[in-house]
Design an enzyme around this catalytic site. Structure first.
Site, mmCIF file in Angstrom:
data_model
loop_
_atom_site.group_PDB
_atom_site.id
_atom_site.type_symbol
_atom_site.label_atom_id
_atom_site.label_comp_id
_atom_site.label_asym_id
_atom_site.label_seq_id
_atom_site.Cartn_x
_atom_site.Cartn_y
_atom_site.Cartn_z
ATOM 1 N N ARG A 159 0.804 -1.229 0.000
ATOM 2 C CA ARG A 159 0.000 0.000 0.000
ATOM 3 C C ARG A 159 0.827 1.265 0.000
ATOM 4 O O ARG A 159 0.589 2.182 -0.774
ATOM 5 C CB ARG A 159 -0.884 0.062 1.255
ATOM 6 C CG ARG A 159 -2.209 -0.582 1.139
ATOM 7 C CD ARG A 159 -2.633 -1.046 2.517
ATOM 8 N NE ARG A 159 -1.690 -2.073 2.938
ATOM 9 C CZ ARG A 159 -1.802 -3.340 2.596
ATOM 10 N NH1 ARG A 159 -2.820 -3.742 1.907
ATOM 11 N NH2 ARG A 159 -0.894 -4.234 2.955
ATOM 12 N N THR A 160 1.781 1.346 0.913
ATOM 13 C CA THR A 160 2.504 2.608 1.072
ATOM 14 C C THR A 160 3.258 2.931 -0.213
ATOM 15 O O THR A 160 3.167 4.035 -0.742
ATOM 16 C CB THR A 160 3.467 2.516 2.279
ATOM 17 O OG1 THR A 160 2.712 2.115 3.418
ATOM 18 C CG2 THR A 160 4.134 3.852 2.554
ATOM 19 N N LYS A 164 26.112 -4.740 -1.622
ATOM 20 C CA LYS A 164 27.574 -4.640 -1.636
ATOM 21 C C LYS A 164 28.099 -3.965 -0.381
ATOM 22 O O LYS A 164 29.283 -3.708 -0.260
ATOM 23 C CB LYS A 164 28.028 -3.843 -2.860
ATOM 24 C CG LYS A 164 27.594 -4.424 -4.182
ATOM 25 C CD LYS A 164 28.118 -3.548 -5.323
ATOM 26 C CE LYS A 164 27.535 -3.971 -6.656
ATOM 27 N NZ LYS A 164 27.734 -2.924 -7.674
ATOM 28 N N ARG A 218 11.570 3.751 3.556
ATOM 29 C CA ARG A 218 11.136 2.764 4.568
ATOM 30 C C ARG A 218 12.346 1.901 4.890
ATOM 31 O O ARG A 218 13.033 1.411 3.981
ATOM 32 C CB ARG A 218 10.002 1.898 4.050
ATOM 33 C CG ARG A 218 9.727 0.707 4.983
ATOM 34 C CD ARG A 218 8.490 -0.041 4.642
ATOM 35 N NE ARG A 218 7.286 0.706 4.960
ATOM 36 C CZ ARG A 218 6.062 0.200 4.909
ATOM 37 N NH1 ARG A 218 5.884 -1.055 4.567
ATOM 38 N NH2 ARG A 218 5.020 0.945 5.214
ATOM 39 N N HIS A 222 5.383 6.145 11.499
ATOM 40 C CA HIS A 222 4.844 5.976 10.145
ATOM 41 C C HIS A 222 3.874 7.142 9.904
ATOM 42 O O HIS A 222 2.667 6.953 9.805
ATOM 43 C CB HIS A 222 4.139 4.616 10.068
ATOM 44 C CG HIS A 222 3.828 4.130 8.685
ATOM 45 N ND1 HIS A 222 3.954 4.922 7.546
ATOM 46 C CD2 HIS A 222 3.383 2.908 8.251
ATOM 47 C CE1 HIS A 222 3.598 4.196 6.491
ATOM 48 N NE2 HIS A 222 3.253 2.982 6.890
HETATM 49 C C1 NCD Z 1 1.829 -0.956 8.288
HETATM 50 C C2 NCD Z 1 3.323 -0.814 8.433
HETATM 51 O O1 NCD Z 1 4.067 -1.105 7.491
HETATM 52 O O2 NCD Z 1 3.716 -0.393 9.503
HETATM 53 N N1 NCD Z 1 1.431 -1.174 6.969
HETATM 54 C C3 NCD Z 1 1.159 -0.097 6.188
HETATM 55 O O3 NCD Z 1 2.019 0.708 5.904
HETATM 56 N N2 NCD Z 1 -0.114 0.045 5.800
HETATM 57 C C4 NCD Z 1 1.216 -1.902 9.220
HETATM 58 C C5 NCD Z 1 1.741 -3.296 9.312
HETATM 59 O O4 NCD Z 1 2.665 -3.704 8.607
HETATM 60 O O5 NCD Z 1 1.183 -4.046 10.119
#
Ligand code: NCD
Length: 304
Positions: A53-54, A82, A103, A131
């Site tokens: 999703r993100t 590397k 991320r 997040h």
């Molecule tokens: C979340 C995350 O990555 O922290 N997912 C997301 O970005 N929608 C929640 C999760 O992984 O449980």
């Protein structure tokens, strides 16, 4: 907004949050008006952890604004293999793009990465830390479904490792919200987060049983047990499956209680909830696009 990087929700005031949500609402109402607004803008996607999703909603958002993305791809196929450091990677990528979405499994990585670059860096999840872009779409969804004022919210599941929970809890201190945290003892909010909430004067209560609070909630936010962050797989197995809602659980809730989840769900929300009016998690995921469009519009490229 006055910030260059978006690292945690702690840096956001109520006015900042409302600016993003209002812009997202404008975009939702008339997406065509924003279609070419950021033509030529390039966003770099650096995902060192799995994401559906993100990552895809950031990509969709940038493209819907007329821009494009360049994607590092998997860690396996990048120079990280590397032995390149994160500091070097972001310094190189900043020369290619107008903004970076990062991320990374290490808590604090977004803050550290932001220190090396001048282009805006947006934290898309740093380990069990924060997040913030997820929180903005969560707040947008809450505002649409229950309103952000005089809110009683229940947050259930993995409060220890769940970064979406930490970011949401901080952001809600800007609003008149009572926060009820429901989890097993071993997955309670980290002490640092609890301390910060206390310092902010937030109304916080902790429970081990959802039944204690379910009838009074305006929103229920369920989270996944973060298996990948457990040092011990046995500990995970003992807890997994304990905190679960199904249609029957929700018979004790208000009829129109929105049930949210950042997704992916494993089995925290039974499939029989999907057909009820409670199910708000897919709408929530879809809100990722207008909200991330709003963020990119405000933070990346020449915003107005
Ligand atoms: C979340 C995350 O990555 O922290 N997912 C997301 O970005 N929608 C929640 C999760 O992984 O449980």
């Amino acid at each position: 907004m006055r910030h260059d990087h978006l690292v945690t929700t702690k840096q956001l005031s109520r006015a900042d949050i409302e600016t993003v949500l209002d812009r997202a609402a404008e975009i939702d109402a008339d997406p065509a008006a924003f279609a070419d607004r950021h033509a030529g803008t390039l966003l770099g996607l650096l995902f060192f952890e799995p994401s559906t999703r993100t990552k895809m909603s950031f990509e969709t958002a940038m493209k819907r604004l007329g821009g494009d993305v360049v994607d590092m791809g998997s860690v396996e196929s990048s120079s990280i293999k590397k032995g390149e450091s994160l500091a070097d990677t972001v310094r190189v990528i900043e020369g290619y793009v107008d903004g970076i979405v990062l991320r990374h499994p290490r808590q604090g990585s977004a803050k550290m990465g932001g220190e090396y670059v001048d282009v805006p860096l947006l934290n898309a999840g740093d380990g069990a830390g924060h997040h913030p872009t997820q929180t903005l779409l969560d707040l947008y969804t809450i505002r649409e479904n229950a309103g952000l004022d005089d809110l009683t919210i229940g947050v259930m599941g993995d409060l220890k490792y769940g970064r979406t929970v930490h970011s949401l809890a901080h952001a809600l201190t800007n609003f008149d919200a009572s926060q009820h945290f429901v989890s097993p003892e071993s997955l309670k909010l980290p002490r640092g987060v609890r301390y910060d909430l206390h310092e902010e004067g937030a109304s916080v209560r902790e429970h081990t049983d959802l039944e204690e609070v379910l009838p009074e909630l305006d929103v229920l936010y369920v989270t996944r047990i973060q298996r990948e962050r457990f040092p011990d797989e046995n500990e995970y197995r003992e807890i997994a499956g304990e905190y679960r809602v199904d249609a029957e659980t929700l018979s004790a809730a208000e009829d129109d209680l929105p049930v949210m989840h950042p997704l992916p769900r494993v089995d925290e929300i039974a499939a029989d909830v999907d057909d009820t009016d409670h199910a708000t998690y897919f709408e929530q995921a879809h809100n990722g696009v207008p909200v991330r469009m709003a963020l990119l519009d405000l933070l990346v490229g020449d915003s107005e």
